[in-house]
Design a protein around this motif. Sequence first.
Motif, short mmCIF file in Angstrom:
data_model
loop_
_atom_site.label_atom_id
_atom_site.label_comp_id
_atom_site.label_asym_id
_atom_site.label_seq_id
_atom_site.Cartn_x
_atom_site.Cartn_y
_atom_site.Cartn_z
N ARG A 11 0.78 -1.16 0.12
CA ARG A 11 0.03 0.03 0.12
C ARG A 11 0.80 1.11 -0.10
O ARG A 11 0.55 2.31 -0.72
N LEU A 12 1.95 1.23 0.72
CA LEU A 12 2.98 2.46 0.81
C LEU A 12 3.57 2.76 -0.51
O LEU A 12 3.51 3.99 -0.97
N ASN A 15 1.26 4.00 -3.10
CA ASN A 15 1.08 5.75 -2.54
C ASN A 15 2.24 6.38 -3.14
O ASN A 15 2.19 7.54 -3.77
N GLN A 18 2.27 7.71 -6.60
CA GLN A 18 1.16 8.76 -6.83
C GLN A 18 1.48 10.05 -6.01
O GLN A 18 0.92 10.09 -5.14
N ARG A 19 2.47 10.65 -6.34
CA ARG A 19 2.91 11.88 -5.66
C ARG A 19 2.05 13.04 -5.31
O ARG A 19 2.10 13.66 -4.35
N VAL A 21 -1.37 13.06 -4.80
CA VAL A 21 -2.49 12.53 -4.23
C VAL A 21 -2.15 12.89 -2.51
O VAL A 21 -1.12 12.84 -1.98
N HIS A 23 -2.60 11.60 0.66
CA HIS A 23 -2.88 10.05 0.96
C HIS A 23 -3.47 10.03 2.34
O HIS A 23 -2.98 10.85 3.03
N VAL A 26 -1.25 5.24 6.05
CA VAL A 26 -1.25 3.77 5.80
C VAL A 26 -0.79 3.14 7.46
O VAL A 26 -1.48 2.08 7.76
N ALA A 41 2.56 7.67 5.09
CA ALA A 41 1.45 7.67 3.85
C ALA A 41 2.27 7.21 2.48
O ALA A 41 1.55 6.68 1.78
N GLU A 42 3.65 6.97 2.44
CA GLU A 42 4.25 6.69 1.23
C GLU A 42 5.61 5.98 1.65
O GLU A 42 6.28 6.47 2.55
#
Length: 134
Positions: A11-12, A15, A18-19, A21, A23, A26, A41-42
């Motif tokens: 999931r991370l 994310n 997709q910079r 967004v 988010h 997680v 989040a990433e």
Amino acid sequence: MILLTDELRARLLANGRQRDVDHIPVVKFFNPVGEGVWLAAELDADGDTMFGLADIGCPELGSWSLREMEAVRLPLGLGIERDVLFTGDFPITVWAEAARQAGSIRAAERILYARSSGGGAPDRKTADTENRKT
């Protein structure tokens, strides 16, 4: 404790691709014996660089190393832990603003969940030992 399960890592990483967004975090990490909370989040493709909200006395958006976090050794043989009950629920910018206003991620968490449950106490408990004290 394993800080990232395969599912959380996937999931991370998704994310991280997709910079542009805002988010929802997680995963939440915390220091079980002192200061330090991180909402990730990433995760970059390098598998090490995380992005999210970090609070080591002052909450701010930024990046940190997962490997360095895993290497931290605390008193009593403890390390940084993952809040296994954390759900995120709000975009990282909402977390950042709430943490800045409240002074910490821990205080922001209590406020955000109290607001989302109609103004009462948060309707869930976290594994974060600081939240268990209050």
